[in-house]
Every structure is written in C-alpha cells, then in structure tokens.
Write a protein that holds these residues in place. Structure first.
Motif, short mmCIF file in Angstrom:
data_model
loop_
_atom_site.label_atom_id
_atom_site.label_comp_id
_atom_site.label_asym_id
_atom_site.label_seq_id
_atom_site.Cartn_x
_atom_site.Cartn_y
_atom_site.Cartn_z
N GLY A 184 43.29 56.34 -15.14
CA GLY A 184 43.02 57.61 -15.41
C GLY A 184 43.63 58.89 -14.49
N ARG A 185 44.16 58.30 -13.40
CA ARG A 185 44.50 59.38 -12.28
C ARG A 185 46.25 59.14 -11.93
NH1 ARG A 185 41.18 59.41 -6.93
NH2 ARG A 185 42.26 57.30 -6.94
N ALA A 186 46.75 58.05 -12.77
CA ALA A 186 48.21 57.57 -12.46
C ALA A 186 48.68 56.77 -13.59
CB ALA A 186 48.43 56.93 -10.87
N VAL A 187 50.06 56.75 -13.53
CA VAL A 187 50.60 55.62 -14.26
C VAL A 187 50.15 54.32 -13.81
CG1 VAL A 187 52.85 54.86 -15.20
CG2 VAL A 187 52.39 57.18 -15.00
N VAL A 188 49.78 53.61 -14.45
CA VAL A 188 49.37 52.03 -13.73
C VAL A 188 50.43 51.06 -14.26
CG1 VAL A 188 47.58 50.33 -13.50
CG2 VAL A 188 46.78 52.88 -13.28
N VAL A 189 50.69 50.12 -13.33
CA VAL A 189 51.71 48.95 -14.02
C VAL A 189 51.20 47.75 -13.28
CG1 VAL A 189 53.91 48.10 -13.78
CG2 VAL A 189 53.65 50.51 -14.18
N VAL A 190 51.07 46.73 -14.15
CA VAL A 190 50.56 45.45 -13.46
C VAL A 190 51.86 44.44 -13.76
CG1 VAL A 190 49.03 43.40 -14.20
CG2 VAL A 190 48.34 45.86 -14.46
N VAL A 191 52.08 43.56 -12.60
CA VAL A 191 53.31 42.85 -12.58
C VAL A 191 52.90 41.57 -12.58
CG1 VAL A 191 55.54 42.03 -11.35
CG2 VAL A 191 54.70 44.57 -11.32
N GLY A 192 52.98 40.81 -13.70
CA GLY A 192 52.67 39.09 -13.80
C GLY A 192 51.30 38.72 -14.23
N ASP A 193 50.61 39.73 -14.73
CA ASP A 193 49.01 39.37 -15.05
C ASP A 193 48.74 39.86 -16.38
OD1 ASP A 193 46.63 38.92 -15.76
OD2 ASP A 193 45.82 38.88 -13.53
N GLU A 194 49.56 39.42 -17.36
CA GLU A 194 49.69 40.16 -18.80
C GLU A 194 48.15 40.21 -19.40
OE1 GLU A 194 51.68 39.80 -23.14
OE2 GLU A 194 51.96 38.05 -21.79
N GLY A 195 47.01 39.42 -19.16
CA GLY A 195 45.72 39.50 -19.45
C GLY A 195 45.12 40.69 -18.98
N LEU A 196 45.24 40.81 -17.69
CA LEU A 196 44.81 41.97 -16.86
C LEU A 196 45.33 43.33 -17.41
CD1 LEU A 196 42.89 43.63 -14.78
CD2 LEU A 196 45.23 42.96 -13.33
N ALA A 197 46.69 43.52 -17.66
CA ALA A 197 47.31 44.65 -18.22
C ALA A 197 46.69 44.95 -19.66
CB ALA A 197 48.74 44.45 -18.31
N ARG A 198 46.75 44.14 -20.45
CA ARG A 198 45.83 43.98 -21.81
C ARG A 198 44.37 44.63 -21.61
NH1 ARG A 198 46.15 38.98 -24.25
NH2 ARG A 198 48.49 39.24 -23.36
N GLU A 199 43.86 44.17 -20.61
CA GLU A 199 42.45 44.54 -20.47
C GLU A 199 42.32 46.09 -20.08
OE1 GLU A 199 38.86 43.89 -17.33
OE2 GLU A 199 40.18 42.21 -17.58
N LEU A 200 43.17 46.25 -19.35
CA LEU A 200 43.20 47.69 -18.66
C LEU A 200 43.98 48.70 -19.69
CD1 LEU A 200 43.56 46.82 -15.10
CD2 LEU A 200 41.32 47.49 -16.16
N GLN A 201 44.55 48.20 -20.70
CA GLN A 201 45.62 48.84 -21.45
C GLN A 201 46.70 49.65 -20.56
OE1 GLN A 201 42.90 51.21 -24.10
NE2 GLN A 201 42.43 49.11 -25.28
N VAL A 202 47.34 48.93 -19.81
CA VAL A 202 48.33 49.53 -18.91
C VAL A 202 49.61 49.07 -19.06
CG1 VAL A 202 46.62 50.33 -17.40
CG2 VAL A 202 47.83 48.36 -16.93
N ALA A 203 50.77 49.47 -18.55
CA ALA A 203 52.11 48.88 -18.82
C ALA A 203 51.97 47.66 -17.71
CB ALA A 203 53.01 50.00 -17.91
N TYR A 204 52.91 46.61 -18.49
CA TYR A 204 53.10 45.35 -17.85
C TYR A 204 54.40 45.10 -17.87
CZ TYR A 204 53.24 40.27 -18.19
OH TYR A 204 53.58 38.90 -17.62
#
Length: 53
Positions: free
Chosen positions: A28-48
């Motif tokens: 909610g304060r920045a653009v968030v990107v997750v590298v290598g953990d698609e499940g976490l990115a999906r859970e947090l609804q952020v870029a992967y």
C-alpha cells in the motif's frame, strides 16, 4: 518506490527486503514485486517475476 522480495536491483529507488514480514509493511506504500514465489505474489496481489530479469 519499488520494493523487491526474492531478488535485488542496484538502484537508489529500490528497496530490497529479505522477509515476508518486512515485505508486508510496504504493501500500500510502494510498488511491490515478488521474485520466485508465485504463491506469495498471488496471496499479496502484487507483481511476480519467475526469476531476476
């Protein structure tokens, strides 16, 4: 501000985090990107990305 979990970029406007707890603090304060953990990115609804690009 761009926050990256699971990878890192050498740039002054990029924050690299090493824990999920730290990553959640940026939601909610920045653009968030997750590298290598698609499940976490999906859970947090952020870029992967499957790997550092």
């Amino acid at each position: 501000m761009l926050v990256v979990y699971g990878g890192c970029l050498g740039h002054r406007e990029v924050v690299c985090v090493g824990s999920v707890e730290e990553l959640r603090r940026w939601l909610g304060r920045a653009v968030v990107v997750v590298v290598g953990d698609e499940g976490l990115a999906r859970e947090l609804q952020v870029a992967y990305f499957p790997r550092e690009e």
